[in-house]
Design an enzyme around this catalytic site. Sequence first.
Site, PDB file in Angstrom:
ATOM      1  N   LYS A 136      36.817  49.105  44.985  1.00 10.80           N
ATOM      2  CA  LYS A 136      35.956  47.953  44.727  1.00 10.80           C
ATOM      3  C   LYS A 136      34.745  48.042  45.636  1.00 10.80           C
ATOM      4  O   LYS A 136      34.870  48.044  46.860  1.00 10.80           O
ATOM      5  CB  LYS A 136      36.736  46.660  44.982  1.00 10.80           C
ATOM      6  CG  LYS A 136      35.884  45.409  44.778  1.00 10.80           C
ATOM      7  CD  LYS A 136      36.713  44.152  44.858  1.00 10.80           C
ATOM      8  CE  LYS A 136      35.823  42.921  44.781  1.00 10.80           C
ATOM      9  NZ  LYS A 136      36.593  41.681  44.863  1.00 10.80           N
ATOM     10  N   TYR A 155      34.406  40.028  30.198  1.00 11.70           N
ATOM     11  CA  TYR A 155      34.122  38.678  29.704  1.00 11.70           C
ATOM     12  C   TYR A 155      33.797  38.695  28.219  1.00 11.70           C
ATOM     13  O   TYR A 155      33.689  37.653  27.596  1.00 11.70           O
ATOM     14  CB  TYR A 155      32.980  38.060  30.526  1.00 11.70           C
ATOM     15  CG  TYR A 155      33.316  38.010  32.008  1.00 11.70           C
ATOM     16  CD1 TYR A 155      34.143  36.998  32.512  1.00 11.70           C
ATOM     17  CD2 TYR A 155      32.854  38.984  32.896  1.00 11.70           C
ATOM     18  CE1 TYR A 155      34.484  36.959  33.853  1.00 11.70           C
ATOM     19  CE2 TYR A 155      33.195  38.954  34.240  1.00 11.70           C
ATOM     20  CZ  TYR A 155      34.013  37.939  34.711  1.00 11.70           C
ATOM     21  OH  TYR A 155      34.358  37.920  36.041  1.00 11.70           O
ATOM     22  N   LYS A 190      35.715  49.108  40.196  1.00 13.48           N
ATOM     23  CA  LYS A 190      34.892  47.919  39.969  1.00 13.48           C
ATOM     24  C   LYS A 190      33.640  47.962  40.818  1.00 13.48           C
ATOM     25  O   LYS A 190      33.766  48.254  42.010  1.00 13.48           O
ATOM     26  CB  LYS A 190      35.725  46.702  40.343  1.00 13.48           C
ATOM     27  CG  LYS A 190      35.028  45.376  40.181  1.00 13.48           C
ATOM     28  CD  LYS A 190      35.866  44.276  40.746  1.00 13.48           C
ATOM     29  CE  LYS A 190      35.030  43.024  40.789  1.00 13.48           C
ATOM     30  NZ  LYS A 190      35.622  41.984  41.555  1.00 13.48           N
TER      31      LYS A 190
HETATM   32  C1  PBG Z   1      37.141  38.112  44.545  1.00 17.52           C
HETATM   33  C2  PBG Z   1      36.582  38.750  43.322  1.00 17.52           C
HETATM   34  C3  PBG Z   1      35.247  38.980  42.993  1.00 17.52           C
HETATM   35  C4  PBG Z   1      35.243  39.515  41.717  1.00 17.52           C
HETATM   36  C5  PBG Z   1      36.569  39.634  41.312  1.00 17.52           C
HETATM   37  N1  PBG Z   1      37.391  39.173  42.327  1.00 17.52           N
HETATM   38  C6  PBG Z   1      34.013  38.645  43.728  1.00 17.52           C
HETATM   39  C7  PBG Z   1      33.721  39.278  45.009  1.00 17.52           C
HETATM   40  O1  PBG Z   1      34.424  40.171  45.479  1.00 17.52           O
HETATM   41  O2  PBG Z   1      32.744  38.833  45.608  1.00 17.52           O
HETATM   42  C8  PBG Z   1      34.024  39.896  40.953  1.00 17.52           C
HETATM   43  C9  PBG Z   1      34.145  39.772  39.484  1.00 17.52           C
HETATM   44  C10 PBG Z   1      32.872  39.725  38.745  1.00 17.52           C
HETATM   45  O3  PBG Z   1      31.764  39.826  39.290  1.00 17.52           O
HETATM   46  O4  PBG Z   1      32.962  39.567  37.522  1.00 17.52           O
HETATM   47  N2  PBG Z   1      37.442  38.996  45.573  1.00 17.52           N
HETATM   48 ZN    ZN Z   2      37.784  37.808  47.453  1.00 15.94          ZN
END
Ligand code: PBG
Ligand code: ZN
Length: 328
Positions: free
Chosen positions: A199, A317, A252
């Site tokens: 991530k 989405y 991601k």
């Molecule tokens: C929380 C989380 C996030 C997303 C999924 N889980 C936001 C972040 O890490 O700031 C992002 C999902 C998206 O942008 O659609 N940790």
């Molecule tokens: Zn988080």
Amino acid sequence: MAFPKTRLRRLRAGGTMRRMVRETRLSVDDLIAPLFIRPGQGARQPIASMPGQFQMSVDRATEACRELADLGVPAVLLFGIPERKDATGSEAFREQGVVQQAVRAIKTACPALLVITDVCLCEYTDHGHCGLIVERGGVRDVDNDSTLDVLARAAVSHARAGADIVAPSDMMDGRVRAIREALDAEGFAHTPILAYAAKFASAYYGPFRDAAESPPKFGDRKTYQMDAANAVEALREVALDIEEGADIVMVKPAVNYLDVLWRVKERFGLPTAAYHVSGEYAMIKAAAANAWLDERACVLETTLAIRRAGADMIVTYFAKDLAGWLDE
Ligand code: PBG
Ligand code: ZN
């Protein structure tokens, strides 16, 4: 007269021919729909930066799940917007928390629909970070190891409510092991972990943070989420999560990291997910609203590209729209 011997165009001659030789296929089976759960009843609040997406109370989210299940979407991913936020994110593991209630209601209404829960603290902490804050020499930092206990408690509370899969998104080191051990100890050895393994710290999470009301109140997430420059390090993250017990690994965001996705699938061969994130959604929506892009064609092309790069499943989405389009 010279002419090309190889004529690749022969197999592009018509729709049926192209359909027959197509290498990658998109199916509704690949889709996971994210949903934002808020407190209350009958609530369905539009998210400004994500047109077509809503924060929904448990009853409305359950209705949405019925529609998704009827369309053949196999899974949803739940995020919670709690009534109260505090320093330690204690709503994250409360038995009557929004996500826990939603899981119970959705599993009762749609038993076959897989309910995946996002495990993180940023939606539940008043400072908006994904872990607990400590101060060292006047500098505030997200503490790794004390966060693990809270994440594990949250994951167990989701499993207890009936979650089919738990999905840690916090990026603390060692969270997959901590969650695996806690689940096993509490009688949930059968509950799989979908780890947000690679991530990246991305600007494309902006709209999500509006949706989940979770932007960090100070600093950023770069001390725990990955640097956008690093693909080799992403493989280390994935290897560690697998070693710690991840059943499914996720990359991601999706589109800017298709190279990482490809390497992860090639190297490890595990069931692999990709998250087409909020900013990626918002870009297409904004361009389509201006009639600059054809929404349906772009979504189909982008989702197919994510599949082609190695994703077995895609969090998007657009899941509901895609389910409709793929059915036509
Ligand atoms: C929380 C989380 C996030 C997303 C999924 N889980 C936001 C972040 O890490 O700031 C992002 C999902 C998206 O942008 O659609 N940790
Ligand atoms: Zn988080």
